[in-house]
Every structure is written in C-alpha cells, then in structure tokens.
Design a protein around this motif. Structure first.
Motif, PDB file in Angstrom:
ATOM      1  N   ALA A 141       0.846  -1.201   0.000  1.00 39.90           N
ATOM      2  CA  ALA A 141       0.000   0.000   0.000  1.00 39.90           C
ATOM      3  C   ALA A 141       0.876   1.243   0.000  1.00 39.90           C
ATOM      4  N   LEU A 142       0.411   2.282  -0.697  1.00 41.09           N
ATOM      5  CA  LEU A 142       1.164   3.539  -0.817  1.00 41.09           C
ATOM      6  C   LEU A 142       0.749   4.472   0.314  1.00 41.09           C
ATOM      7  N   LEU A 143       1.649   4.688   1.271  1.00 37.61           N
ATOM      8  CA  LEU A 143       1.322   5.490   2.449  1.00 37.61           C
ATOM      9  C   LEU A 143       1.870   6.908   2.315  1.00 37.61           C
ATOM     10  N   ARG A 144       1.154   7.854   2.900  1.00 37.40           N
ATOM     11  CA  ARG A 144       1.626   9.245   2.920  1.00 37.40           C
ATOM     12  C   ARG A 144       2.946   9.368   3.689  1.00 37.40           C
ATOM     13  N   SER A 145       3.143   8.472   4.623  1.00 36.15           N
ATOM     14  CA  SER A 145       4.270   8.595   5.551  1.00 36.15           C
ATOM     15  C   SER A 145       5.560   7.982   5.034  1.00 36.15           C
ATOM     16  N   ASN A 146       5.554   7.475   3.791  1.00 38.25           N
ATOM     17  CA  ASN A 146       6.694   6.673   3.355  1.00 38.25           C
ATOM     18  C   ASN A 146       7.626   7.357   2.344  1.00 38.25           C
ATOM     19  N   ALA A 147       7.478   8.672   2.144  1.00 36.81           N
ATOM     20  CA  ALA A 147       8.409   9.368   1.233  1.00 36.81           C
ATOM     21  C   ALA A 147       9.814   9.333   1.833  1.00 36.81           C
ATOM     22  N   LYS A 148      10.839   9.296   0.946  1.00 36.49           N
ATOM     23  CA  LYS A 148      12.237   9.242   1.405  1.00 36.49           C
ATOM     24  C   LYS A 148      13.030  10.378   0.764  1.00 36.49           C
ATOM     25  N   VAL A 149      14.090  10.809   1.461  1.00 37.05           N
ATOM     26  CA  VAL A 149      14.953  11.876   0.930  1.00 37.05           C
ATOM     27  C   VAL A 149      15.492  11.468  -0.447  1.00 37.05           C
ATOM     28  N   GLY A 150      15.415  12.388  -1.414  1.00 37.81           N
ATOM     29  CA  GLY A 150      15.905  12.119  -2.771  1.00 37.81           C
ATOM     30  C   GLY A 150      14.823  11.587  -3.706  1.00 37.81           C
ATOM     31  N   ASP A 151      13.649  11.222  -3.180  1.00 43.69           N
ATOM     32  CA  ASP A 151      12.569  10.730  -4.054  1.00 43.69           C
ATOM     33  C   ASP A 151      12.215  11.786  -5.094  1.00 43.69           C
ATOM     34  N   LEU A 152      11.886  11.311  -6.288  1.00 42.89           N
ATOM     35  CA  LEU A 152      11.384  12.180  -7.352  1.00 42.89           C
ATOM     36  C   LEU A 152       9.882  12.348  -7.134  1.00 42.89           C
ATOM     37  N   ILE A 153       9.400  13.581  -7.271  1.00 42.34           N
ATOM     38  CA  ILE A 153       7.976  13.859  -7.073  1.00 42.34           C
ATOM     39  C   ILE A 153       7.303  14.025  -8.437  1.00 42.34           C
ATOM     40  N   TYR A 154       6.200  13.324  -8.636  1.00 46.33           N
ATOM     41  CA  TYR A 154       5.447  13.386  -9.891  1.00 46.33           C
ATOM     42  C   TYR A 154       3.993  13.756  -9.600  1.00 46.33           C
ATOM     43  N   VAL A 155       3.326  14.301 -10.621  1.00 47.46           N
ATOM     44  CA  VAL A 155       1.861  14.399 -10.589  1.00 47.46           C
ATOM     45  C   VAL A 155       1.316  13.854 -11.903  1.00 47.46           C
ATOM     46  N   ASP A 260     -10.222  19.427  -6.210  1.00 44.09           N
ATOM     47  CA  ASP A 260     -11.139  18.749  -7.130  1.00 44.09           C
ATOM     48  C   ASP A 260     -10.498  18.191  -8.394  1.00 44.09           C
ATOM     49  N   ASP A 261      -9.152  18.180  -8.472  1.00 46.44           N
ATOM     50  CA  ASP A 261      -8.547  17.615  -9.679  1.00 46.44           C
ATOM     51  C   ASP A 261      -8.512  16.085  -9.646  1.00 46.44           C
ATOM     52  N   TYR A 262      -8.369  15.519  -8.462  1.00 48.71           N
ATOM     53  CA  TYR A 262      -8.296  14.066  -8.303  1.00 48.71           C
ATOM     54  C   TYR A 262      -7.215  13.433  -9.159  1.00 48.71           C
ATOM     55  N   GLU A 263      -6.114  14.171  -9.333  1.00 39.65           N
ATOM     56  CA  GLU A 263      -4.908  13.568  -9.896  1.00 39.65           C
ATOM     57  C   GLU A 263      -4.117  12.955  -8.739  1.00 39.65           C
ATOM     58  N   LEU A 264      -3.110  12.143  -9.060  1.00 36.72           N
ATOM     59  CA  LEU A 264      -2.252  11.590  -8.008  1.00 36.72           C
ATOM     60  C   LEU A 264      -0.948  12.370  -7.949  1.00 36.72           C
ATOM     61  N   CYS A 265      -0.471  12.596  -6.724  1.00 36.48           N
ATOM     62  CA  CYS A 265       0.878  13.097  -6.497  1.00 36.48           C
ATOM     63  C   CYS A 265       1.622  11.961  -5.802  1.00 36.48           C
ATOM     64  N   PHE A 266       2.813  11.596  -6.307  1.00 39.52           N
ATOM     65  CA  PHE A 266       3.517  10.457  -5.717  1.00 39.52           C
ATOM     66  C   PHE A 266       5.023  10.668  -5.729  1.00 39.52           C
ATOM     67  N   THR A 267       5.693   9.942  -4.886  1.00 38.98           N
ATOM     68  CA  THR A 267       7.151  10.053  -4.788  1.00 38.98           C
ATOM     69  C   THR A 267       7.779   8.705  -5.102  1.00 38.98           C
ATOM     70  N   LEU A 268       8.832   8.771  -5.910  1.00 36.46           N
ATOM     71  CA  LEU A 268       9.422   7.564  -6.488  1.00 36.46           C
ATOM     72  C   LEU A 268      10.911   7.548  -6.196  1.00 36.46           C
ATOM     73  N   PRO A 269      11.462   6.424  -5.726  1.00 43.22           N
ATOM     74  CA  PRO A 269      12.920   6.379  -5.562  1.00 43.22           C
ATOM     75  C   PRO A 269      13.573   6.430  -6.951  1.00 43.22           C
ATOM     76  N   GLU A 270      14.695   7.145  -7.031  1.00 41.20           N
ATOM     77  CA  GLU A 270      15.387   7.326  -8.320  1.00 41.20           C
ATOM     78  C   GLU A 270      15.634   5.984  -9.019  1.00 41.20           C
ATOM     79  N   LYS A 271      15.918   4.943  -8.260  1.00 39.26           N
ATOM     80  CA  LYS A 271      16.251   3.656  -8.887  1.00 39.26           C
ATOM     81  C   LYS A 271      15.077   3.050  -9.653  1.00 39.26           C
ATOM     82  N   ASN A 272      13.850   3.504  -9.364  1.00 36.84           N
ATOM     83  CA  ASN A 272      12.682   2.956 -10.074  1.00 36.84           C
ATOM     84  C   ASN A 272      12.205   3.845 -11.221  1.00 36.84           C
TER      85      ASN A 272
END
Ligand code: ADP
Ligand code: MG
Length: 319
Positions: A141-155, A260-272
């Motif tokens: 599951a994708l948790l709000r609490s699991n972002a890590k330093v250096g993660d790339l942020i996408y929308v 009201d956009d209901y897009e996703l914002c997510f953080t991804l480790p560089e290796k992925n």
C-alpha cells in the motif's frame, strides 16, 4: 414508491456480479471473500449538495462523482477497487433524478468492475456517502508517511482545471467553448487514476490524491513523512485551457491551490525511474516530474529564475 421498491428498481440490478461477493444487497449486511495475501483497503467520502458539487449539477454527474472521489482514494493507496456501499439522503422521490443518478454511478462502477453490495436510503437534504473497499498486496500500500529523501515527485494529468471550472461558475473567468467542455468534464466527472495507482504499488514510496490542491496535499505527504520538498513551478503540468484562460500568475496559483482535480501526487525512488517511465508510457495521461523530496522540512516552490514563489498558498496550512 416504498423504500425496498426504490432499492430494487434503482440499485439492486447492477449487471456486474463479482465472484468474491458471497452475499450482496438484500440481507442485513453483505459478505465478501478477502484473499489471504491481500489487505482490505477501506475509504469513505460524503458529498453534500451545494458544498461538494454545485446545486445545479446534473444527477448523472452527481452519481459519477460520488463514486469517482472514493475510487480516487483507493487509487492513491495503490489498491484495486472491489466493493461499494451507498448511503443516499434525498429530499423526495424523483424517479427521473434517481434514474440518472444511478446511471452515472453504475457507469463508473461497471467500468472498474466494482460491485454495489449495500447501502441505505433516508429522507433529508441531498447528500451522498459512498464507502469503497479494495484490495492491495500486503506491504504494498502507498502510504503518505513513506516518502524518502531524494525521491522524485510526480503528478498525473494536469492541475487546476477543475478549479478553473469553479472560477467560471463564479463568473471569475471567461472560457472558450472547448475549454468550457474540458474543464467542466474535469470538475464533474474526474477520472480516478486506478491503473496508475496499481502500477505504483511496489514502485513508488508515497502517494496522495489531489482533492484539496497540490500544495495542501503534497504538504500532507511531507508532514506525514517528516520531510520537505523543492518544486520547480515551470514543471507543473498545466492544460492549454488553463494557460489560455488565465494570466500566468493566476494559472500557477490555481494549479497549486485549487482542489477537485483528483490527480495523483507520488514520490518515487530514483532507482525505479526507468521502470516507472516504461509503465507510464502505456497510460492514457501524462505523469510529470515536478521536483524532489529533501531532508529539510517545508515546501519550497521556485520560479524559472530560481526565486522563491511568493504568491498565494491558500489550500495550504501545514508549514
Ligand atoms: P435495514 O433497515 O434492515 O438495514 P434496509 O431496508 O436499509 O435494511 O436495506 C435493505 C437492503 O438493501 C440491505 O441489504 C441494504 O444494504 C440494501 N440497500 C439499502 N439502500 C441501498 C442503496 N441505496 N444502495 C444499495 N443497497 C441498498
Ligand atoms: Mg438500513
């Protein structure tokens, strides 16, 4: 019409029957089968007339949106949607309204193969509460609490379009016919980013759906993860409708603050990154890199000259 007649006429004849529904509508409660390797994901959201949708919204769109916002929460957890309950409070029995509402609701439910398994009907001012339940592999599951330093942020998609529709409703923006059609569709029939969410499970670190505006919702990830972020305003994905309808400062303010956009914002480790970009190419909407997670708390937004953004951050209260 009696309550049970209303239920059987408008809600109990969904053509979709999932094999994991052991008992659907009609008893005191429903029974479902949860696979042993999956976690059950549960969310609920209420929509109140005049607050969550303008009073003159078409009943088809009210049915659609009340489900879409719940499926969006499941998407943001990386879950596959499975089952629904629907609590509907309405001022009177209006068969035309009910027909259109249930058509909008089931259009989306059938598209994503989610089954309505129960609910309630009551009389009162119009409000709709949906509970959506889904499944995700344990530990993915994708948790709000699991972002890590250096993660790339996408929308995903574009930001601020639903907000533009709301501005136009308040006569604060002049839109062309094509822009009107596109941004009202975004406001009334948001597409829950379920395929993206499921692709991200196991690849991304953290995710949230953007219901209150990027700055507020990314702020929730930062607060929960006890980290900060640096965002380049130039990279924010804005639709051509937003860019042609507003001046650049207003367009950016809306992309940052409108809900009201209901897009996703997510953080991804560089290796992925490579693995993700391959998957992302197959999706019907873009996913745009906008910045990085940093160890230094707070949300910093930079313009093209590298200056800190000093414009409004309305939806934002956390830092
Ligand atoms: P009870 O009052 O005993 O809970 P109800 O008359 O409220 O029973 O509901 C009868 C059945 O119809 C239940 O299975 C309930 O989940 C279902 N139901 C009631 N309202 C809705 C609705 N709006 N949509 C789907 N199912 C509903
Ligand atoms: Mg009941």
């Amino acid at each position: 019409m009696q309550e049970f007649e209303l239920i059987s006429k408008y809600f109990a004849n969904q053509e979709l029957h999932r094999p994991d529904v052991l008992l659907g509508i009609g008893d005191d409660a429903a029974l479902v089968q949860v696979p042993s390797d999956q976690a059950l994901v549960i969310t609920t959201d209420s929509l109140v007339s005049g607050i969550h949708f303008p009073e003159n919204t078409l009943p088809f769109d009210i049915g659609y949106k009340s489900l879409a916002v719940n499926l969006s929460d499941l998407a943001a957890m990386g879950a596959s949607p499975a089952w629904l309950t629907l609590c509907l409070t309405m001022p009177d029995v209006n068969p035309t309204w009910l027909q259109a509402f249930s058509a909008g609701f089931f259009a989306l439910a059938n598209l994503y193969k989610v089954q309505l398994i129960g609910g309630d009907l009551t009389r009162g001012p119009l409000s709709i509460t949906v509970q959506a339940q889904g499944l995700v592999k344990k530990n993915q599951a994708l948790l709000r609490s699991n972002a890590k330093v250096g993660d790339l942020i996408y929308v995903s998609g574009t930001l601020g379009d639903a907000g533009l529709a709301l501005l136009s409703l308040k006569h604060q923006a002049q839109l062309s016919a094509t822009a009107t059609e596109a941004v009202y569709a975004k406001l009334n029939r948001p597409e829950p980013r379920l395929a993206l969410g499921q692709d991200l499970a196991g690849l991304a670190h953290a995710a949230i759906d953007i219901s209150d505006g990027l700055s507020a919702d990314l702020g929730h990830i930062l607060e929960a993860s006890k980290l900060g972020a640096d965002i380049a305003l130039d990279l924010l994905p804005l639709s051509r409708h937003l860019k042609t309808s507003l001046n650049p400062e207003k367009a950016i303010a809306l992309a940052l603050n409108a809900g009201d956009d209901y897009e996703l914002c997510f953080t991804l480790p560089e290796k992925n990154k490579m693995a993700f970009e391959k998957i992302s190419a197959a999706l019907p909407h873009p996913c745009t890199y906008i910045g990085k997670i940093s160890a230094s708390p707070g949300l910093r937004l930079f313009d093209s000259q590298g200056n800190l953004y000093k414009g409004p951050l309305d939806g934002y209260q956390h830092f």
